[in-house]
Design a protein around this motif. Structure first.
Motif, mmCIF file in Angstrom:
data_model
loop_
_atom_site.group_PDB
_atom_site.id
_atom_site.type_symbol
_atom_site.label_atom_id
_atom_site.label_comp_id
_atom_site.label_asym_id
_atom_site.label_seq_id
_atom_site.Cartn_x
_atom_site.Cartn_y
_atom_site.Cartn_z
ATOM 1 N N UNK A 1 0.795 -1.192 0.000
ATOM 2 C CA UNK A 1 0.000 0.000 0.000
ATOM 3 C C UNK A 1 0.834 1.250 0.000
ATOM 4 N N UNK A 2 2.062 1.176 -0.292
ATOM 5 C CA UNK A 2 2.893 2.367 -0.289
ATOM 6 C C UNK A 2 3.504 2.613 1.071
ATOM 7 N N UNK A 27 -1.388 5.229 -2.637
ATOM 8 C CA UNK A 27 -1.853 4.036 -3.328
ATOM 9 C C UNK A 27 -2.221 4.427 -4.760
ATOM 10 N N UNK A 28 -1.995 3.533 -5.695
ATOM 11 C CA UNK A 28 -2.365 3.774 -7.092
ATOM 12 C C UNK A 28 -3.822 3.384 -7.296
ATOM 13 N N UNK A 29 -4.607 4.308 -7.829
ATOM 14 C CA UNK A 29 -6.016 4.039 -8.123
ATOM 15 C C UNK A 29 -6.434 4.893 -9.312
ATOM 16 N N UNK A 30 -6.982 4.268 -10.331
ATOM 17 C CA UNK A 30 -7.472 4.989 -11.509
ATOM 18 C C UNK A 30 -6.350 5.772 -12.198
ATOM 19 N N UNK A 34 -2.787 8.325 -5.213
ATOM 20 C CA UNK A 34 -3.620 8.974 -4.201
ATOM 21 C C UNK A 34 -2.911 8.955 -2.850
ATOM 22 N N UNK A 35 -2.762 10.128 -2.276
ATOM 23 C CA UNK A 35 -2.214 10.297 -0.932
ATOM 24 C C UNK A 35 -3.384 10.260 0.042
ATOM 25 N N UNK A 36 -3.180 9.568 1.183
ATOM 26 C CA UNK A 36 -4.237 9.596 2.190
ATOM 27 C C UNK A 36 -3.665 9.433 3.590
ATOM 28 N N UNK A 37 -4.439 9.912 4.543
ATOM 29 C CA UNK A 37 -4.140 9.776 5.962
ATOM 30 C C UNK A 37 -5.091 8.731 6.513
#
Length: 171
Positions: A1-2, A27-30, A34-37
């Motif tokens: 998941x990075x 994470x790679x999506x589309x 995408x960066x997320x907390x």
């Protein structure tokens, strides 16, 4: 998941309160990085926080740990905001439909089967599109300053508007 940073908890000095730490991921999506907390127990009910303009997931920096003791909290940066990266060759179309498609891919990549949506500003039309596409996945919607007005919703909400008009005389 990075990459990820600490998922431990921190004891608040002098208060005896345990505060869940927030970790950061990509994470790679589309076709988007995408960066997320994230914070909270991976087995807990999920709350997906969708930010507004011109913010990013950083706007939820104080809310995430408050929710994380009872929920798995995930706050992505929408494409075009924060640390989410859209490759130029992707020729990304920045529309609410496209943002929703990317977030749909994001939720699938993270294997989120059911989640509550907390939407703010731009996050609202994006999150509402997720809810319309997959109503079976949505456990709740909390809207803060979200455009839930006719022009902000678009034609896909026509059946709901009709029902609401008949039952509540609004819209």
């Amino acid at each position: 998941m990075g990459q990820a940073r600490s998922t431990q908890t921190t004891k608040s000095p002098g208060f005896g309160v345990t505060i869940p730490n927030t970790s950061i991921h990509h994470v790679e999506a589309d076709g988007v990085r995408v960066f997320y907390r994230a914070a909270g127990d991976p087995d807990a009910p999920v709350v997906l926080l969708l930010h507004g303009f011109p913010a990013s997931s950083f706007m939820f920096r104080e809310l995430i740990p408050r929710l994380a003791s009872e929920y798995r909290v995930i706050a992505p940066d929408l494409p075009g905001f924060g640390f989410t990266q859209v490759p130029a060759e992707r020729k990304y179309v920045y529309s609410f439909d496209r943002l929703a498609a990317t977030l749909n891919a994001f939720t699938q990549t993270l294997k989120l089967r059911r989640y509550a949506l907390y939407v703010f500003d731009y996050g609202a039309p994006t999150g509402f599109r997720l809810a319309m596409a997959h109503p079976d996945r949505i456990t709740a919607i909390v809207s803060q300053n979200g455009n839930a007005y006719e022009e902000g919703l678009g034609d896909s909400w026509a059946p709901i508007r009709k029902t609401v008009r008949q039952s509540a005389r609004i819209f």
